[in-house]
Design an enzyme around this catalytic site. Structure first.
Site, PDB file in Angstrom:
ATOM      1  N   GLU A 162      -5.427  -8.384  -1.401  1.00 52.06           N
ATOM      2  CA  GLU A 162      -6.170  -8.028  -0.180  1.00 52.06           C
ATOM      3  C   GLU A 162      -7.448  -7.764  -0.538  1.00 52.06           C
ATOM      4  O   GLU A 162      -7.912  -6.705  -1.140  1.00 52.06           O
ATOM      5  CB  GLU A 162      -5.591  -6.935   0.641  1.00 52.06           C
ATOM      6  CG  GLU A 162      -4.190  -7.182   1.538  1.00 52.06           C
ATOM      7  CD  GLU A 162      -3.805  -6.236   2.577  1.00 52.06           C
ATOM      8  OE1 GLU A 162      -4.850  -5.549   2.941  1.00 52.06           O
ATOM      9  OE2 GLU A 162      -2.525  -5.961   2.361  1.00 52.06           O
TER      10      GLU A 162
ATOM     11  N   GLU B 214       0.796  -1.187   0.000  1.00 53.85           N
ATOM     12  CA  GLU B 214       0.025  -0.150  -0.061  1.00 53.85           C
ATOM     13  C   GLU B 214       1.065   1.279  -0.036  1.00 53.85           C
ATOM     14  O   GLU B 214       0.532   1.806   0.828  1.00 53.85           O
ATOM     15  CB  GLU B 214      -0.844  -0.046   1.228  1.00 53.85           C
ATOM     16  CG  GLU B 214      -1.715  -1.232   1.332  1.00 53.85           C
ATOM     17  CD  GLU B 214      -3.121  -1.036   2.181  1.00 53.85           C
ATOM     18  OE1 GLU B 214      -4.044  -1.631   2.096  1.00 53.85           O
ATOM     19  OE2 GLU B 214      -2.677  -0.592   3.244  1.00 53.85           O
TER      20      GLU B 214
HETATM   21  C1  BG6 Z   1      -4.425  -3.123   4.863  1.00 48.50           C
HETATM   22  C2  BG6 Z   1      -3.081  -3.657   5.297  1.00 48.50           C
HETATM   23  O1  BG6 Z   1      -4.459  -1.817   4.883  1.00 48.50           O
HETATM   24  O2  BG6 Z   1      -5.527  -3.683   5.628  1.00 48.50           O
HETATM   25  C3  BG6 Z   1      -3.067  -4.848   6.224  1.00 48.50           C
HETATM   26  O3  BG6 Z   1      -2.206  -3.782   4.202  1.00 48.50           O
HETATM   27  C4  BG6 Z   1      -4.121  -4.521   7.087  1.00 48.50           C
HETATM   28  O4  BG6 Z   1      -1.728  -4.862   6.775  1.00 48.50           O
HETATM   29  C5  BG6 Z   1      -5.447  -4.783   6.148  1.00 48.50           C
HETATM   30  O5  BG6 Z   1      -4.190  -5.583   8.190  1.00 48.50           O
HETATM   31  C6  BG6 Z   1      -6.591  -4.374   7.147  1.00 48.50           C
HETATM   32  O6  BG6 Z   1      -6.651  -3.480   7.904  1.00 48.50           O
HETATM   33  P1  BG6 Z   1      -6.708  -3.636   9.505  1.00 48.50           P
HETATM   34  O7  BG6 Z   1      -6.421  -2.018  10.346  1.00 48.50           O
HETATM   35  O8  BG6 Z   1      -8.122  -4.041   9.759  1.00 48.50           O
HETATM   36  O9  BG6 Z   1      -5.756  -4.661  10.221  1.00 48.50           O
END
Ligand code: BG6
Length: 469
Positions: free
Chosen positions: A362, A171
């Site tokens: 993701e 990101e």
């Molecule tokens: C993304 C990141 O922003 O979202 C991850 O690359 C992160 O590392 C994922 O865990 C989910 O966000 P969060 O804050 O719920 O863990």
């Protein structure tokens, strides 16, 4: 005939700092994560403190064999994880790597290969060595380019026959919003100028392009991609003022993939730099280096936002970025707007713009899960809400493929429960596999299959056709 391509890479994703634990084992140095017990919510601590859930994580460092076996049981074709930079170069600026750190990832990738699971490796996932943050102010310093390149060359050479898919920075665009988390920049956010932030961004972009160049020299078969946080921006109303604001907001994000794919700064950045008094140092050699463009574009997708010309309208926040609330969408328990069609939209947007292969690395739902004992005496979680979320998003992925988008694969975020990046909680669970560990540090760390485990297994087995049953 399946709606998904024949060799589609189905799988799941994690990051070292959110699951490995073992924060000071086998020569590992501290990373910025080891001093942020509350994620991005509160300032960092001086030293690691016991309330920091990432120090133990889900003990993946010791249990990865058990976990990869479970991923294999689901039929994973790909597993995304990161290498913790501070396991390889504990401070970040040493000349020689830490052999024990390298050995750990040898074993981890071998274990994946044993089950024909393709590792997909993020080189820097919010885990800059702490020393580089404290001594150099992270990516504000040009020195980081050399330190990163040394680390990357080391792992490219070491794993050249074990890993094919690489991502340079997780990101990368998040640095604008979270300079410490994303860029290891120690100076507090409020004190930073936009000029400093864009200087750091420039260093990362040069480092990323250098990594692409070096990677292809070490193994021409490598596929090296950028990784951006995607968040489609819709105008809040049809008022052209809102439409233009949405366009400008999109430019702020697209800037990163534009440089990675086109090999130069986009024309609209000139106006943005002028308006914001940004005058960064760009060396002549940088312009040449940036021409080493990526093989594919990878991205995270969780939500969309709206943008209004009335800047007082806010109301919708993800973990890193936010905007105006979309009145037509529902939200997750953490207030993230749920928008499956936004995923089709962003896939088309990227593909129309770049005509390069895409990879969704993701996507997932963070939710509170209740562990129960079912009629067979097995521990499980009835996470129908997670199944619905993923099914709805994947159906939109199928639509985008039908639209003509070239997509390499899809990895759900947090395929096994892990520590949240933004809030450092464990109760925000994403996995198909429940991990018995709680925010107060209690729990056995045992793993249990949730209902979504068998559902995803079937999705993979049928190459996606189960989504339409
Ligand atoms: C993304 C990141 O922003 O979202 C991850 O690359 C992160 O590392 C994922 O865990 C989910 O966000 P969060 O804050 O719920 O863990």
């Amino acid at each position: 005939m399946s709606r998904f391509p024949e060799n589609f890479l189905w799988g799941g994703a994690v990051a070292a700092n959110q699951c490995e634990g073992a924060y000071n084992v086998d020569g590992k140095g501290l990373s910025i994560q080891d001093v942020t017990p509350n994620g991005i919510m509160t300032p960092r601590t001086e030293k690691p403190t016991e309330d920091n859930m990432k120090l133990v994580g889900i003990d993946f460092y010791n249990r990865y064999k058990e976990d990869i076996k479970l991923f294999a049981e689901m039929g994973f074709k790909v597993f995304r994880t990161s290498i913790a930079w501070s396991r390889i170069y504990p401070k970040g600026d040493e000349l020689e790597p830490n052999e024990k750190g390298l050995k750990f990832y040898d074993d981890l990738f071998d274990e994946c290969r044993k089950y024909n699971i393709e590792p997909l490796v993020t080189l820097s996932h919010y885990e800059t060595p702490l020393y580089l943050a404290e001594k150099y102010d992270g990516w504000i310093s040009r020195d980081l380019i050399d330190f990163y390149c040394r680390y990357v060359t080391t792992v490219f050479k070491r794993y050249k026959d074990k890993v094919k898919y690489w991502l340079t920075f997780n990101e990368i665009n998040s640095i604008v919003h979270e300079p410490f988390l994303s860029g290891g920049i120690n100076t507090p956010k409020e004190k930073l100028t936009k000029n400093q932030i864009y200087q750091a961004i420039h260093h990362e972009l040069v480092a990323s392009a250098k990594a692409v160049k070096m990677g292809h020299e070490i193994n021409p078969e490598f596929k090296i991609g950028c990784m951006v946080l995607s968040m489609p921006v819709y105008p809040l109303t049809p008022n052209p003022d809102d439409v233009i604001c949405a366009m400008e907001k999109e430019h702020e994000n697209l800037f990163f993939a534009d440089v990675h794919v086109r090999g130069k700064y986009p024309s609209y950045s000139k106006r943005y730099f002028r308006k914001n008094n940004i005058h960064i140092d760009i060396m002549d050699e940088d312009i040449e280096i940036l021409k080493n463009t990526v093989d594919f574009i990878s991205f995270s997708y969780y939500m969309s936002i709206c943008e209004s010309s009335d800047k007082t309208i806010k109301g919708s926040k993800g973990n890193i970025m936010g905007g105006a609330k979309n009145p037509t969408l529902k939200e997750s328990e953490w207030g993230w707007q749920i928008d499956p069609q936004g995923l089709r939209y962003v896939l088309n947007q990227f593909y129309d713009r770049y005509q390069k292969p895409l990879f969704i690395v993701e996507n997932g739902l963070g939710a509170v899960d209740e562990l129960i004992v079912d009629e067979n005496g097995e521990h499980t979680v009835n996470d129908d809400y997670r199944i619905d979320y993923l099914r709805n998003h994947l159906k939109q992925v199928a639509e985008a493929i039908d639209d003509g988008v070239d997509l390499i694969g899809y990895t759900t975020w947090g395929c096994i429960d892990l520590v949240s990046a933004s809030t450092a909680e464990l109760k925000k669970r994403y996995g198909f596999i429940y991990v018995d560990r709680n925010d107060d540090g209690s729990g056995t760390l045992n793993r249990y299959k949730k209902k979504s485990f068998n559902w995803y297994k079937k999705v993979i087995e049928t190459n996606g056709e189960h989504l339409f049953d």
